[in-house]
Design a protein around this motif. Structure first.
Motif, mmCIF file in Angstrom:
data_model
loop_
_atom_site.group_PDB
_atom_site.id
_atom_site.type_symbol
_atom_site.label_atom_id
_atom_site.label_comp_id
_atom_site.label_asym_id
_atom_site.label_seq_id
_atom_site.Cartn_x
_atom_site.Cartn_y
_atom_site.Cartn_z
ATOM 1 N N ALA A 172 0.886 -1.249 -0.015
ATOM 2 C CA ALA A 172 0.039 0.117 -0.031
ATOM 3 C C ALA A 172 0.805 1.249 -0.224
ATOM 4 O O ALA A 172 0.464 2.234 -0.565
ATOM 5 N N GLU A 173 2.030 1.144 0.691
ATOM 6 C CA GLU A 173 3.109 2.251 0.605
ATOM 7 C C GLU A 173 4.455 1.738 0.395
ATOM 8 O O GLU A 173 4.679 0.713 0.706
ATOM 9 N N PRO A 174 5.338 2.604 0.074
ATOM 10 C CA PRO A 174 6.771 2.389 -0.254
ATOM 11 C C PRO A 174 7.221 1.465 1.114
ATOM 12 O O PRO A 174 6.980 2.091 2.304
ATOM 13 N N LEU A 175 8.075 0.418 1.019
ATOM 14 C CA LEU A 175 8.719 -0.050 2.122
ATOM 15 C C LEU A 175 10.017 0.371 2.394
ATOM 16 O O LEU A 175 10.713 1.059 1.378
ATOM 17 N N LYS A 218 17.401 -19.446 -1.894
ATOM 18 C CA LYS A 218 17.892 -18.849 -3.374
ATOM 19 C C LYS A 218 17.606 -17.108 -3.213
ATOM 20 O O LYS A 218 16.944 -16.949 -2.371
ATOM 21 N N ASP A 219 18.420 -16.700 -3.928
ATOM 22 C CA ASP A 219 18.505 -15.193 -3.706
ATOM 23 C C ASP A 219 17.386 -14.635 -4.399
ATOM 24 O O ASP A 219 16.675 -15.320 -5.136
ATOM 25 N N ILE A 220 16.481 -13.523 -3.963
ATOM 26 C CA ILE A 220 15.136 -12.875 -4.294
ATOM 27 C C ILE A 220 15.656 -11.626 -4.857
ATOM 28 O O ILE A 220 16.332 -10.898 -4.436
ATOM 29 N N ASP A 221 15.153 -11.557 -5.968
ATOM 30 C CA ASP A 221 14.930 -10.104 -6.744
ATOM 31 C C ASP A 221 13.323 -9.795 -6.337
ATOM 32 O O ASP A 221 12.459 -10.245 -6.981
ATOM 33 N N LEU A 222 13.477 -8.699 -5.612
ATOM 34 C CA LEU A 222 12.014 -7.995 -5.331
ATOM 35 C C LEU A 222 11.690 -7.078 -6.429
ATOM 36 O O LEU A 222 12.404 -6.245 -6.945
ATOM 37 N N ASN A 223 10.435 -7.169 -6.923
ATOM 38 C CA ASN A 223 9.711 -6.178 -7.972
ATOM 39 C C ASN A 223 8.648 -5.820 -7.214
ATOM 40 O O ASN A 223 7.584 -6.219 -6.959
ATOM 41 N N ILE A 224 8.903 -4.459 -6.506
ATOM 42 C CA ILE A 224 7.847 -3.887 -5.462
ATOM 43 C C ILE A 224 6.895 -2.990 -6.484
ATOM 44 O O ILE A 224 7.387 -2.079 -7.056
ATOM 45 N N LYS A 225 5.866 -2.915 -6.226
ATOM 46 C CA LYS A 225 4.693 -2.141 -6.993
ATOM 47 C C LYS A 225 3.728 -1.606 -5.820
ATOM 48 O O LYS A 225 3.508 -2.315 -4.701
ATOM 49 N N VAL A 226 3.832 -0.287 -5.673
ATOM 50 C CA VAL A 226 2.961 0.614 -4.657
ATOM 51 C C VAL A 226 1.597 0.559 -5.366
ATOM 52 O O VAL A 226 1.386 1.253 -6.328
#
Length: 187
Positions: free
Chosen positions: A121-124, A143-151
């Motif tokens: 809902a809001e930026p982390l 495993k390494d994680i590549d986060l694709n964050i959408k607000v």
């Protein structure tokens, strides 16, 4: 490789795969990804840019001229800039979002990373992002994680996490809808 994953198939997948192979040869996969991420961010921020990208009303020459100015101002050059200009000249700019997603998936696969689509809902902040990465890393077997964050403020609060074919929706919007549905059923 392009036929293995539905995300990396079709026209957008072929373009992304060609760009990935070229970036791999030039040892520029991360630089290209950074430039594509920057362009994707510009798309998310600007309704005018989205209209330019998606509208069939603009001719290839108009799109190319406008896109070149945007790329120059944003400092996007190199392979990513050339790629964006080529897809514009080929009248494929409308699919750039799918191409960027497919390219990200190819880079993640190459690095042995797992992509996670996160909607908040809001930026982390950095602390929460790292905590989320740690939690997802334990779930994916280290495993390494590549986060694709959408607000998306419409989810009100909580998170929606997609990793591969798994999805966990702990958003307040979903919980409120469930309560609303339960109350209607109770009548």
């Amino acid at each position: 490789m392009a036929g293995e994953d539905p995300l990396i198939s079709g026209m957008a997948g072929r373009y992304a795969h060609a760009l990935f192979e070229l970036a791999l040869e030039n040892k520029a996969t991360d630089a290209v990804k950074a430039d594509l991420d920057k362009f994707d961010g510009l798309l998310a921020e600007s309704a005018d840019l989205r209209r330019l990208v998606r509208s069939p009303v603009f001719g290839a020459d108009e799109q190319l001229k406008a896109l070149s100015e945007v790329l120059d101002k944003a400092g996007i050059g190199g392979l990513a800039g050339k790629f964006l200009r080529v897809i514009t000249a080929n009248r494929r700019l409308f699919a750039v979002g799918d191409m960027i997603r497919a390219y990200r998936a190819l880079v993640a696969r190459h690095k042995g990373e797992v992509q996670a689509q996160i909607t908040v809902a809001e930026p982390l902040n950095d602390k929460n992002s790292e905590a989320l990465k740690g939690a997802l890393k334990s779930v994916t077997g280290g495993k390494d994680i590549d986060l694709n964050i959408k607000v998306d403020p419409a989810i009100i609060g909580g998170l929606i996490v997609k990793v591969g074919s798994r999805m966990v929706d702990s958003s307040l919007r979903t919980k409120l809808n469930a309560i609303k549905f339960a109350m209607k059923e109770a009548r």
